[in-house]
Design a protein around this motif. Structure first.
Motif, PDB file in Angstrom:
ATOM      1  N   ASP A   1      -4.033  -3.172  -7.816  1.00 39.47           N
ATOM      2  CA  ASP A   1      -5.377  -3.515  -7.364  1.00 39.47           C
ATOM      3  C   ASP A   1      -6.288  -2.290  -7.466  1.00 39.47           C
ATOM      4  O   ASP A   1      -5.880  -1.229  -7.955  1.00 39.47           O
ATOM      5  CB  ASP A   1      -5.339  -4.131  -5.959  1.00 39.47           C
ATOM      6  N   ASP A   2      -7.512  -2.413  -6.980  1.00 39.13           N
ATOM      7  CA  ASP A   2      -8.496  -1.332  -7.089  1.00 39.13           C
ATOM      8  C   ASP A   2      -8.085  -0.067  -6.341  1.00 39.13           C
ATOM      9  O   ASP A   2      -8.570   1.017  -6.645  1.00 39.13           O
ATOM     10  CB  ASP A   2      -9.874  -1.806  -6.585  1.00 39.13           C
ATOM     11  N   GLU A   3      -7.189  -0.197  -5.359  1.00 36.46           N
ATOM     12  CA  GLU A   3      -6.707   0.963  -4.612  1.00 36.46           C
ATOM     13  C   GLU A   3      -5.418   1.534  -5.206  1.00 36.46           C
ATOM     14  O   GLU A   3      -4.844   2.474  -4.657  1.00 36.46           O
ATOM     15  CB  GLU A   3      -6.475   0.600  -3.140  1.00 36.46           C
ATOM     16  N   GLY A   4      -4.932   0.955  -6.293  1.00 36.82           N
ATOM     17  CA  GLY A   4      -3.706   1.416  -6.929  1.00 36.82           C
ATOM     18  C   GLY A   4      -2.437   0.853  -6.320  1.00 36.82           C
ATOM     19  O   GLY A   4      -1.337   1.325  -6.620  1.00 36.82           O
ATOM     20  N   ASP A   5      -2.572  -0.165  -5.483  1.00 38.26           N
ATOM     21  CA  ASP A   5      -1.410  -0.799  -4.849  1.00 38.26           C
ATOM     22  C   ASP A   5      -0.838  -1.868  -5.782  1.00 38.26           C
ATOM     23  O   ASP A   5      -1.598  -2.655  -6.355  1.00 38.26           O
ATOM     24  CB  ASP A   5      -1.806  -1.480  -3.537  1.00 38.26           C
TER      25      ASP A   5
ATOM     26  N   SER B   1       0.828  -1.217   0.000  1.00 41.35           N
ATOM     27  CA  SER B   1       0.000   0.000   0.000  1.00 41.35           C
ATOM     28  C   SER B   1       0.859   1.262   0.000  1.00 41.35           C
ATOM     29  O   SER B   1       0.344   2.348  -0.259  1.00 41.35           O
ATOM     30  CB  SER B   1      -0.949   0.001   1.206  1.00 41.35           C
ATOM     31  N   ASP B   2       2.153   1.127   0.253  1.00 41.96           N
ATOM     32  CA  ASP B   2       3.041   2.299   0.299  1.00 41.96           C
ATOM     33  C   ASP B   2       3.884   2.444  -0.970  1.00 41.96           C
ATOM     34  O   ASP B   2       4.922   3.090  -0.959  1.00 41.96           O
ATOM     35  CB  ASP B   2       3.948   2.224   1.525  1.00 41.96           C
ATOM     36  N   ALA B   3       3.394   1.865  -2.073  1.00 42.79           N
ATOM     37  CA  ALA B   3       4.146   1.953  -3.337  1.00 42.79           C
ATOM     38  C   ALA B   3       3.209   2.242  -4.505  1.00 42.79           C
ATOM     39  O   ALA B   3       3.364   1.706  -5.592  1.00 42.79           O
ATOM     40  CB  ALA B   3       4.912   0.656  -3.575  1.00 42.79           C
ATOM     41  N   LYS B   4       2.245   3.122  -4.285  1.00 43.72           N
ATOM     42  CA  LYS B   4       1.252   3.432  -5.312  1.00 43.72           C
ATOM     43  C   LYS B   4       1.879   4.052  -6.562  1.00 43.72           C
ATOM     44  O   LYS B   4       1.306   4.003  -7.630  1.00 43.72           O
ATOM     45  CB  LYS B   4       0.174   4.348  -4.750  1.00 43.72           C
ATOM     46  N   GLY B   5       3.074   4.634  -6.433  1.00 42.12           N
ATOM     47  CA  GLY B   5       3.717   5.301  -7.556  1.00 42.12           C
ATOM     48  C   GLY B   5       4.343   4.375  -8.587  1.00 42.12           C
ATOM     49  O   GLY B   5       4.814   4.834  -9.621  1.00 42.12           O
ATOM     50  N   VAL B   6       4.344   3.081  -8.335  1.00 42.22           N
ATOM     51  CA  VAL B   6       4.917   2.142  -9.297  1.00 42.22           C
ATOM     52  C   VAL B   6       4.058   2.161 -10.563  1.00 42.22           C
ATOM     53  O   VAL B   6       2.835   2.047 -10.503  1.00 42.22           O
ATOM     54  CB  VAL B   6       4.978   0.715  -8.706  1.00 42.22           C
ATOM     55  N   SER B   7       4.714   2.310 -11.700  1.00 43.22           N
ATOM     56  CA  SER B   7       3.978   2.436 -12.962  1.00 43.22           C
ATOM     57  C   SER B   7       3.497   1.078 -13.476  1.00 43.22           C
ATOM     58  O   SER B   7       4.078   0.031 -13.168  1.00 43.22           O
ATOM     59  CB  SER B   7       4.862   3.096 -14.018  1.00 43.22           C
ATOM     60  N   LEU B   8       2.457   1.152 -14.298  1.00 42.04           N
ATOM     61  CA  LEU B   8       1.978  -0.072 -14.949  1.00 42.04           C
ATOM     62  C   LEU B   8       3.031  -0.615 -15.905  1.00 42.04           C
ATOM     63  O   LEU B   8       3.161  -1.836 -16.049  1.00 42.04           O
ATOM     64  CB  LEU B   8       0.670   0.204 -15.694  1.00 42.04           C
ATOM     65  N   ASP B   9       3.796   0.259 -16.537  1.00 44.68           N
ATOM     66  CA  ASP B   9       4.874  -0.201 -17.414  1.00 44.68           C
ATOM     67  C   ASP B   9       5.869  -1.047 -16.634  1.00 44.68           C
ATOM     68  O   ASP B   9       6.336  -2.075 -17.126  1.00 44.68           O
ATOM     69  CB  ASP B   9       5.595   0.978 -18.073  1.00 44.68           C
ATOM     70  N   LYS B  10       6.191  -0.607 -15.421  1.00 46.66           N
ATOM     71  CA  LYS B  10       7.140  -1.361 -14.604  1.00 46.66           C
ATOM     72  C   LYS B  10       6.552  -2.727 -14.228  1.00 46.66           C
ATOM     73  O   LYS B  10       7.244  -3.744 -14.279  1.00 46.66           O
ATOM     74  CB  LYS B  10       7.515  -0.569 -13.350  1.00 46.66           C
TER      75      LYS B  10
END
Length: 160
Positions: free
Chosen positions: A116-120, A91-100
């Motif tokens: 996931d739905d929360e961006g985690d 939950s503390d890594a929301k900034g990880v890109s979908l490309d990554k």
């Protein structure tokens, strides 16, 4: 070779064949959460079964500070489950890109990553234990694979 000697040789050959056959390994399926809990604990990890009425059971555990779940899936009214899914997220890594995360999925085997739905960023690994199941040692080995993937995923998600 006479008839008695031939029969004796055939009998010895059959006996040797059966004695070379490995003993039947204990097969594990997902029908009994307590069995899976015991395997998790045999890895040296704590395990707690969570079973709520109307829901499929799951196990909460952690390894080296990494919390994860063992979800029982393809169940019939919360029982007689057929498959497992190992699941963890950050939950503390929301900034990880979908490309990554897509790169992870391209380069790694056995588990998939997504948001996931929360961006985690999360990691999942499916284990099919349907029918009679698989040998206990193989189930334990899936947890060894999962442990390695959890460590790699944590490093990957938090690398600068």
């Amino acid at each position: 070779m006479g008839p008695i000697t031939a029969r004796a040789a055939l009998g010895l050959g059959i006996a040797a064949l059966f004695s070379a056959t490995p003993a039947h390994a204990e097969l594990i399926n997902a029908a009994n959460p307590a069995t899976i809990k015991a395997i998790v604990e045999s890895q040296g990890w704590p395990a707690t079964i969570v079973a709520k009425a109307g829901d499929d059971p799951y196990i909460e555990s952690n390894r080296n500070g990494l919390k994860f779940l063992v979800l029982f899936m393809n169940c019939e009214e919360g029982k007689k489950c057929k498959t497992l899914q190992y699941y963890m997220g950050f939950s503390d890594a929301k900034g990880v890109s979908l490309d990554k995360l897509n790169k992870w999925n391209k380069d790694k085997r056995f588990a998939r990553a997504y948001k996931d739905d929360e961006g985690d960023p999360v990691l999942e690994m499916d284990v099919d234990l349907d029918f009679q199941g698989i040998p206990r040692e193989n189930v334990g080995e899936t947890f060894n694979t999962w442990a390695s993937l959890m460590d790699s995923f944590r490093e990957y998600v938090f690398e600068k």
